[in-house]
Design an enzyme around this catalytic site. Sequence first.
Site, PDB file in Angstrom:
ATOM      1  N   TYR A   1     -14.294   4.382  10.989  1.00  0.00           N
ATOM      2  CA  TYR A   1     -12.686   4.253  10.995  1.00  0.00           C
ATOM      3  C   TYR A   1     -11.852   4.637  12.047  1.00  0.00           C
ATOM      4  CZ  TYR A   1      -7.846   5.254   9.526  1.00  0.00           C
ATOM      5  OH  TYR A   1      -6.585   5.533   9.599  1.00  0.00           O
TER       6      TYR A   1
ATOM      7  N   LYS B   1      -9.510   2.195  14.862  1.00  0.00           N
ATOM      8  CA  LYS B   1      -8.197   2.536  15.198  1.00  0.00           C
ATOM      9  C   LYS B   1      -7.937   2.509  16.685  1.00  0.00           C
ATOM     10  CE  LYS B   1      -6.144   2.385  11.162  1.00  0.00           C
ATOM     11  NZ  LYS B   1      -5.028   1.264  10.974  1.00  0.00           N
TER      12      LYS B   1
ATOM     13  N   LEU C   1      -6.882  15.558   0.454  1.00  0.00           N
ATOM     14  CA  LEU C   1      -6.606  17.044  -0.273  1.00  0.00           C
ATOM     15  C   LEU C   1      -5.391  16.687  -1.286  1.00  0.00           C
ATOM     16  CD1 LEU C   1      -6.924  19.935  -0.564  1.00  0.00           C
ATOM     17  CD2 LEU C   1      -5.376  20.270   1.169  1.00  0.00           C
TER      18      LEU C   1
ATOM     19  N   GLY D   1       0.889  -1.276   0.080  1.00  0.00           N
ATOM     20  CA  GLY D   1      -0.063   0.067  -0.057  1.00  0.00           C
ATOM     21  C   GLY D   1       0.915   1.297   0.102  1.00  0.00           C
TER      22      GLY D   1
ATOM     23  N   ILE E   1       1.421   3.755   2.389  1.00  0.00           N
ATOM     24  CA  ILE E   1       2.543   4.216   3.643  1.00  0.00           C
ATOM     25  C   ILE E   1       3.305   2.747   3.771  1.00  0.00           C
ATOM     26  CG2 ILE E   1       2.842   4.647   5.826  1.00  0.00           C
ATOM     27  CD1 ILE E   1       0.090   6.107   5.759  1.00  0.00           C
TER      28      ILE E   1
ATOM     29  N   SER F   1      -3.792   6.386  14.009  1.00  0.00           N
ATOM     30  CA  SER F   1      -4.037   7.493  13.338  1.00  0.00           C
ATOM     31  C   SER F   1      -4.658   8.784  14.366  1.00  0.00           C
ATOM     32  CB  SER F   1      -5.543   7.464  12.447  1.00  0.00           C
ATOM     33  OG  SER F   1      -6.004   8.554  11.913  1.00  0.00           O
ATOM     34  N   ALA F   2      -4.279   9.841  14.001  1.00  0.00           N
ATOM     35  CA  ALA F   2      -4.609  11.135  14.718  1.00  0.00           C
ATOM     36  C   ALA F   2      -5.965  11.107  14.938  1.00  0.00           C
ATOM     37  CB  ALA F   2      -4.115  12.244  14.052  1.00  0.00           C
TER      38      ALA F   2
HETATM   39  C1  WQD Z   1      -7.318  17.918   4.604  1.00  0.00           C
HETATM   40  C2  WQD Z   1      -8.058  19.505   4.395  1.00  0.00           C
HETATM   41  C3  WQD Z   1     -10.474  19.611   4.134  1.00  0.00           C
HETATM   42  C4  WQD Z   1     -10.301  17.629   0.052  1.00  0.00           C
HETATM   43  C5  WQD Z   1      -8.311  12.595   6.843  1.00  0.00           C
HETATM   44  C6  WQD Z   1      -8.785  11.381   7.705  1.00  0.00           C
HETATM   45  C7  WQD Z   1      -8.109  10.447   7.894  1.00  0.00           C
HETATM   46  C8  WQD Z   1      -6.302  10.747   8.152  1.00  0.00           C
HETATM   47  C9  WQD Z   1      -6.102  11.915   7.308  1.00  0.00           C
HETATM   48  C10 WQD Z   1      -5.460   8.312   8.133  1.00  0.00           C
HETATM   49  C11 WQD Z   1      -9.440  19.735   5.112  1.00  0.00           C
HETATM   50  C12 WQD Z   1      -9.608  19.943   2.979  1.00  0.00           C
HETATM   51  C13 WQD Z   1     -10.067  18.220   1.180  1.00  0.00           C
HETATM   52  C14 WQD Z   1     -10.928  18.491  -0.955  1.00  0.00           C
HETATM   53  C15 WQD Z   1     -10.702  20.160   0.479  1.00  0.00           C
HETATM   54  N1  WQD Z   1      -5.561   9.442   7.524  1.00  0.00           N
HETATM   55  N2  WQD Z   1     -10.024  19.334   1.688  1.00  0.00           N
HETATM   56  N3  WQD Z   1     -10.987  19.503  -0.809  1.00  0.00           N
HETATM   57  O1  WQD Z   1      -9.763  15.263   6.815  1.00  0.00           O
HETATM   58  O2  WQD Z   1      -7.993  16.190   7.582  1.00  0.00           O
HETATM   59  O3  WQD Z   1      -8.104  13.706   7.514  1.00  0.00           O
HETATM   60  O4  WQD Z   1      -6.782  12.021   6.208  1.00  0.00           O
HETATM   61  O5  WQD Z   1      -5.797   8.142   9.401  1.00  0.00           O
HETATM   62  O6  WQD Z   1      -8.115   9.466   6.941  1.00  0.00           O
HETATM   63  O7  WQD Z   1      -9.256  11.863   8.705  1.00  0.00           O
HETATM   64  O8  WQD Z   1      -7.749  15.120   5.336  1.00  0.00           O
HETATM   65  O9  WQD Z   1      -6.989  15.523   3.138  1.00  0.00           O
HETATM   66  O10 WQD Z   1      -9.487  14.708   3.587  1.00  0.00           O
HETATM   67  O11 WQD Z   1      -8.572  16.994   4.168  1.00  0.00           O
HETATM   68  O12 WQD Z   1     -10.714  21.359   0.935  1.00  0.00           O
HETATM   69  O13 WQD Z   1     -11.181  17.919  -1.930  1.00  0.00           O
HETATM   70  O14 WQD Z   1      -8.349  19.605   3.085  1.00  0.00           O
HETATM   71  O15 WQD Z   1     -11.672  20.133   4.356  1.00  0.00           O
HETATM   72  O16 WQD Z   1      -9.440  20.806   5.711  1.00  0.00           O
HETATM   73  P1  WQD Z   1      -8.414  14.861   6.889  1.00  0.00           P
HETATM   74  P2  WQD Z   1      -8.314  15.520   3.890  1.00  0.00           P
END
Ligand code: WQD
Length: 339
Positions: free
Chosen positions: A150, A154, A201, A12, A14, A126-127
Amino acid sequence: MPGKILLTGGAGYIGSHTYAALSDAGYEVAILDNFANARPDVPDRLEVITGKPVTVHRCDVLDAAGLARVFASDRFDAVVHFAAKKAVGESQQKPLDYIETNCTGLVNLLKAMRAAGVFRLVFSSSATVYAPTLDWPIPEDAPLGYASTYAYTKLMGEQIIQQVAAADDRWRFGILRYFNPAGAHPSALIGEDPSDIPNNLMPYIAKVATGELPSLNVFGNDYPTPDGTGVRDYIHVVDLARGHVLSLDALMRGDGSHIVNLGTGQGYSVMEMLAAYARACGRALPHTVAPRRAGDLACYFGDPRKAERLLGFKAERDLDDMCATSWAWVSRRSNMRQG
Ligand code: WQD
């Protein structure tokens, strides 16, 4: 000191980067993966990166007999456990699938380890196990909670491991709480490779940069943050992989069990990520402000000091390196697909 490691989920995102880091640190590593969320040629690419043959056990953590066969096939010194389902949104639609794979799968693994006399485990947590908070950076003793199935799995995984270790002092574990992994390997041979439309993101921005997606929806710009968009603790996947090596080193040298954040202690906003990616790919990236995403918090970043104190871990790579390595990876993958 290195030894022989079983890396579950090692094909995968990571997991594959951790494979490369463990191999580089002198460990002998075997991958266990069901390839449900990994391309079949990842081991071949790892062979190019490491210059060594890659041992792969195609097995599901729900296959107890298969796990027993894997542990009978070789003498492992420790396990690094990534194999799990990890999509927050999907976990809300399929809670039982997530609880089965992430919790029952972990129980199966622990039983197979115990039967084989393997008692060192590094666990991918995970955080998201932290209860929503306005108190940043988040330390390891912050209140725990879960806002998704999820995150529940964890948190349950962490509790299961601690219960088992409390009853049998042969166990040593490293529980690693990731913030937001991002970026790719400098070889551009491995990286985040979502098969469908990404929720996270950076992989979404990467698909906008390659033209696979037309534009980024910025989920809200009215948060109480410097530019109004969400702030997160993005950590380079290569730094994250290094954190696993340091956790394993500690267990192999007989240190006690530990629970640590793997983050940078710094937050970046959506707009900062967008600007950094534009610098990496050399063009402005189309985006529109959209409504906030349900469940999102304004700001979220971890306190990295305990991992530095216990393991000597400190993230070294910045947002520009995360974007540059991601862009190199997705460009190469996009060219490969067109070729
Ligand atoms: C980051 C920021 C969104 C997509 C997730 C999960 C968890 C963890 C980390 C494993 C936020 C913004 C996002 C988009 C946007 N991983 N965003 N447009 O939600 O902090 O955490 O990933 O454990 O799986 O909790 O990460 O990347 O989804 O969002 O504006 O199309 O980007 O609002 O502020 P998140 P993310």
